[in-house]
Structure formats: structure tokens, C-alpha cells
Design a protein around this motif. Structure first.
Motif, PDB file in Angstrom:
ATOM      1  N   SER A   5       0.743  -1.040  -0.075  1.00  0.00           N
ATOM      2  CA  SER A   5       0.470   0.130  -0.120  1.00  0.00           C
ATOM      3  C   SER A   5       1.092   1.319   0.529  1.00  0.00           C
ATOM      4  CB  SER A   5      -0.901  -0.155   1.436  1.00  0.00           C
ATOM      5  OG  SER A   5      -1.793  -0.990   1.384  1.00  0.00           O
ATOM      6  N   GLN A   6       2.567   0.947  -0.159  1.00  0.00           N
ATOM      7  CA  GLN A   6       3.139   2.319  -0.350  1.00  0.00           C
ATOM      8  C   GLN A   6       3.372   2.721  -1.365  1.00  0.00           C
ATOM      9  OE1 GLN A   6       6.085   1.445   2.966  1.00  0.00           O
ATOM     10  NE2 GLN A   6       5.044  -0.375   4.130  1.00  0.00           N
ATOM     11  N   TRP A   7       2.838   2.247  -2.301  1.00  0.00           N
ATOM     12  CA  TRP A   7       2.333   3.112  -3.587  1.00  0.00           C
ATOM     13  C   TRP A   7       1.812   4.192  -3.767  1.00  0.00           C
ATOM     14  CZ3 TRP A   7       7.071   2.167  -6.598  1.00  0.00           C
ATOM     15  CH2 TRP A   7       8.203   1.166  -6.164  1.00  0.00           C
ATOM     16  N   LEU A   8       1.641   5.010  -4.768  1.00  0.00           N
ATOM     17  CA  LEU A   8       0.910   5.926  -4.979  1.00  0.00           C
ATOM     18  C   LEU A   8       0.322   5.207  -5.633  1.00  0.00           C
ATOM     19  CD1 LEU A   8       0.509   8.829  -5.083  1.00  0.00           C
ATOM     20  CD2 LEU A   8       1.457   8.833  -7.700  1.00  0.00           C
ATOM     21  N   HIS A   9      -0.630   4.397  -6.384  1.00  0.00           N
ATOM     22  CA  HIS A   9      -0.847   3.186  -7.283  1.00  0.00           C
ATOM     23  C   HIS A   9      -2.313   2.485  -6.549  1.00  0.00           C
ATOM     24  CE1 HIS A   9       1.475   0.426  -7.524  1.00  0.00           C
ATOM     25  NE2 HIS A   9       0.822  -0.363  -7.444  1.00  0.00           N
ATOM     26  N   ALA A  10      -1.427   2.723  -5.042  1.00  0.00           N
ATOM     27  CA  ALA A  10      -2.444   1.293  -4.603  1.00  0.00           C
ATOM     28  C   ALA A  10      -2.635   2.667  -2.705  1.00  0.00           C
ATOM     29  CB  ALA A  10      -1.145   0.313  -4.104  1.00  0.00           C
ATOM     30  N   THR A  11      -1.866   3.940  -2.828  1.00  0.00           N
ATOM     31  CA  THR A  11      -2.900   4.368  -1.427  1.00  0.00           C
ATOM     32  C   THR A  11      -4.612   4.407  -1.180  1.00  0.00           C
ATOM     33  OG1 THR A  11      -2.021   6.207   0.291  1.00  0.00           O
ATOM     34  CG2 THR A  11      -1.995   6.600  -2.074  1.00  0.00           C
ATOM     35  N   THR A  12      -4.815   4.948   0.079  1.00  0.00           N
ATOM     36  CA  THR A  12      -6.307   4.943   0.714  1.00  0.00           C
ATOM     37  C   THR A  12      -6.272   6.928   0.466  1.00  0.00           C
ATOM     38  OG1 THR A  12      -6.269   4.690   2.851  1.00  0.00           O
ATOM     39  CG2 THR A  12      -6.701   3.019   1.075  1.00  0.00           C
ATOM     40  N   GLY A  13      -4.919   7.468   0.460  1.00  0.00           N
ATOM     41  CA  GLY A  13      -4.784   8.681   0.949  1.00  0.00           C
ATOM     42  C   GLY A  13      -5.232   9.396   0.120  1.00  0.00           C
ATOM     43  N   ARG A  14      -4.829  10.319  -0.084  1.00  0.00           N
ATOM     44  CA  ARG A  14      -4.874  11.981  -1.106  1.00  0.00           C
ATOM     45  C   ARG A  14      -3.510  12.789  -0.918  1.00  0.00           C
ATOM     46  NH1 ARG A  14      -5.690  16.643   1.873  1.00  0.00           N
ATOM     47  NH2 ARG A  14      -7.090  16.583   3.428  1.00  0.00           N
ATOM     48  N   ILE A  15      -2.858  12.781  -1.986  1.00  0.00           N
ATOM     49  CA  ILE A  15      -2.261  14.306  -2.187  1.00  0.00           C
ATOM     50  C   ILE A  15      -2.025  15.035  -1.611  1.00  0.00           C
ATOM     51  CG2 ILE A  15      -0.796  15.350  -4.205  1.00  0.00           C
ATOM     52  CD1 ILE A  15      -1.152  12.928  -6.035  1.00  0.00           C
ATOM     53  N   ALA A  16      -1.338  15.661  -0.709  1.00  0.00           N
ATOM     54  CA  ALA A  16      -1.449  16.967   0.209  1.00  0.00           C
ATOM     55  C   ALA A  16      -1.586  17.930  -1.226  1.00  0.00           C
ATOM     56  CB  ALA A  16      -0.170  16.753   0.994  1.00  0.00           C
ATOM     57  N   THR A  17      -1.813  19.244  -0.582  1.00  0.00           N
ATOM     58  CA  THR A  17      -2.411  19.638  -1.979  1.00  0.00           C
ATOM     59  C   THR A  17      -0.597  21.234  -1.557  1.00  0.00           C
ATOM     60  OG1 THR A  17      -3.630  21.127  -0.089  1.00  0.00           O
ATOM     61  CG2 THR A  17      -4.766  20.312  -1.738  1.00  0.00           C
ATOM     62  N   ASP A  18       0.069  21.143  -0.607  1.00  0.00           N
ATOM     63  CA  ASP A  18       0.761  21.781   0.041  1.00  0.00           C
ATOM     64  C   ASP A  18       1.372  21.516   1.121  1.00  0.00           C
ATOM     65  OD1 ASP A  18      -0.001  24.003   2.844  1.00  0.00           O
ATOM     66  OD2 ASP A  18      -1.781  23.451   0.777  1.00  0.00           O
ATOM     67  N   PRO A  19       3.346  21.489   1.270  1.00  0.00           N
ATOM     68  CA  PRO A  19       3.931  20.948   2.146  1.00  0.00           C
ATOM     69  C   PRO A  19       3.169  21.180   3.672  1.00  0.00           C
ATOM     70  CG  PRO A  19       5.212  22.641   0.140  1.00  0.00           C
ATOM     71  CD  PRO A  19       3.700  22.543   0.150  1.00  0.00           C
ATOM     72  N   TYR A  20       2.408  22.728   3.789  1.00  0.00           N
ATOM     73  CA  TYR A  20       1.536  23.550   4.514  1.00  0.00           C
ATOM     74  C   TYR A  20       0.998  22.318   5.499  1.00  0.00           C
ATOM     75  CZ  TYR A  20      -0.470  26.207   8.075  1.00  0.00           C
ATOM     76  OH  TYR A  20      -0.487  27.314  10.022  1.00  0.00           O
ATOM     77  N   SER A  21       0.405  21.763   4.409  1.00  0.00           N
ATOM     78  CA  SER A  21      -1.327  21.098   4.518  1.00  0.00           C
ATOM     79  C   SER A  21      -0.632  19.427   5.333  1.00  0.00           C
ATOM     80  CB  SER A  21      -2.249  20.922   4.054  1.00  0.00           C
ATOM     81  OG  SER A  21      -1.349  20.643   2.667  1.00  0.00           O
TER      82      SER A  21
END
Length: 255
Positions: A5-21
Motif C-alpha cells: 500500500s506504500q505506492w501512489l497507485h495503491a494508497t487510500t490517502g490523498r496527495i497533499a495540496t501543499d507542504p504546509y497542510s
């Protein structure tokens, strides 16, 4: 998260819009205590060193931090950097976009990561998102999460420094201050030292009075050698820029 699950195509998370968030999510995972290291090596949980590593990753425009770069920036060993990167991946905060390669005798290419925000963070703070998969974007937050997100914002804006390790002093080499006066209280338990002004003022007297009746101090061979060297430098014009120790060594046989 499992290794798969530690791959971009398999993760359930979302890409952070910015480093601060993304740093807000890092601080929340750190404070939640949800993660426990399942391995026998490395730190047991996320700590301030993990946050320091995350801050260096957040500062990168292209998220391709090499192990050597992070080790140099955070002053860690390469092995320790690998431990903290592993924890960031297993908490869902980092995923592979491409894994680094290594060519014998040539080197390799560093792994490329994507900073991601886990689903558990959105659910805990009531963050509403739109879109599908990793491209989801936040559009609002529930009232219950506003106070928490405000605290995380302050932490994300603050620079976290890795705590310095204190070198332990063994009992066999510890220096114990000498006791002054006739009091029965030991000074070894006190860490307070008198200021230089008090030491120089003469208000603290030694229990043993030193005799002030001393004659002129006699020079030994080394002292006489340096004395002669200084006299030669003053007397001989072309020696004015010479070094006293060097001249003293030259005249050591005649001093």
C-alpha cells in the motif's frame, strides 16, 4: 500501511495540496499515538526527529530526497534516516512514485515520493473532500475539527529541531568540585558555579593561606630560550617579523 500500500497507485490517502497542510497531518499522526513500530529495529513511535526529517522533505520542490542529503541536513546516520522514512511510509504520509535504483560502481537514482494525507486524518478532523482517489481535494471541515486544525497550523508553522544527545559521563571519570570551607555540606550535589566576577574579586578565601614572600622566578632552559629569542627579534632588524617560537628553536643550543 503494508508494503504493497506504500505506492501512489495503491494508497487510500490523498496527495497533499501543499507542504504546509502535509506537515499538519504529520504533527497529527505524531500526537495521536496511533502508530507503533512493528519492527525490531528503529524508534518505536514517531518522534521529534521524524518531524525534523519530514520538514526537510516538505521543503523540497521535487520530492526526491536522497538518504545522504537527509542525513547531512538532519545530522543523522543513513540507517536512522531509513528508519524514519519507513515510519512515514507506514503511516501513509509518504508513498513511492518510483523506487530508487542502484548500479554497482556507478551509483543510483534516489526514490521519488509523493506527500500524502491519510484517510484517518480526514475522518478524525471531519474534513470533507471532493474528487476520486489520490486526487481528492479538501473543500470544508466540520465544526469539531476547527480548533484542532488551528493548533496543528501553529505546529506546522513552527520549526522543529532535533534534540541534541547528551554524552553520558561515566562515574569513574566524573569530576567532583572541591569542598570549600569547614561546612559539612558536600558541594558535589550542587551544579551552580560562582561567577567569574566573584572568583576574581578575592571574596572567596582559600582555607590554606599562600605565602606571598616569593623571590624572583628563575627561568628554566625553555624560558631562557624564549627570552633570548625575544631579545634577538628586538635587536636584529631583519628578524622583526619572525616568530618567537621559531627563533627560540634556532638558538636552542646557545641559550
Amino acid at each position: 500501511m503494508t508494503a504493497a500500500s506504500q505506492w501512489l497507485h495503491a494508497t487510500t490517502g490523498r496527495i497533499a495540496t501543499d507542504p504546509y497542510s502535509w506537515m499538519q497531518a504529520v504533527h497529527w499522526i505524531h500526537g495521536s499515538g496511533l502508530y507503533t513500530n512493528p519492527h525490531n529495529d528503529g524508534p518505536k513511535t514517531l518522534n521529534t526527529t521524524t518531524i525534523a526529517v519530514a520538514q526537510e522533505i516538505a521543503a523540497l520542490k521535487e520530492c526526491r530526497p536522497s538518504i545522504a542529503y537527509l542525513a547531512r541536513k538532519v545530522k543523522l546516520s543513513p540507517r536512522s534516516v531509513k528508519y524514519h522514512l519507513r515510519m512515514l511510509r507506514e503511516t501513509g504520509l509518504l508513498v513511492y512514485r518510483s523506487k530508487g535504483t542502484r548500479i554497482a560502481g556507478v551509483g543510483g537514482r534516489a526514490s521519488e515520493f509523493e506527500r500524502t494525507i491519510p484517510v484517518v486524518f480526514d475522518e478524525a478532523l471531519g474534513i470533507r473532500t471532493v474528487g476520486e482517489g489520490v486526487q481528492r481535494r479538501p473543500v470544508g471541515i466540520a465544526e469539531k475539527g476547527r480548533k484542532a486544525i488551528g493548533k496543528l497550523a501553529k505546529k506546522a508553522a513552527r520549526k522543529t529541531r532535533r534534540p541534541r544527545r547528551r554524552t553520558p559521563v561515566s562515574s569513574g571519570t566524573r569530576c567532583t568540585p572541591m569542598q570549600v570551607g569547614t561546612s559539612g555540606t558536600s558541594s558535589a550535589g550542587s551544579t551552580h558555579s560562582p561567577s567569574e566576577s566573584k572568583l576574581a574579586s578575592g571574596t572567596r578565601k582559600s582555607p590554606t593561606e599562600k605565602s606571598s614572600k616569593r623571590g624572583p622566578r628563575k627561568l628554566n632552559k625553555v624560558g631562557r630560550r624564549y627570552q633570548l629569542a625575544r631579545e634577538l627579534i628586538q635587536m636584529v632588524p631583519w628578524l622583526h617579523n619572525a616568530s618567537v617560537p621559531r627563533v627560540a628553536w634556532i638558538v636552542r643550543h646557545v641559550a
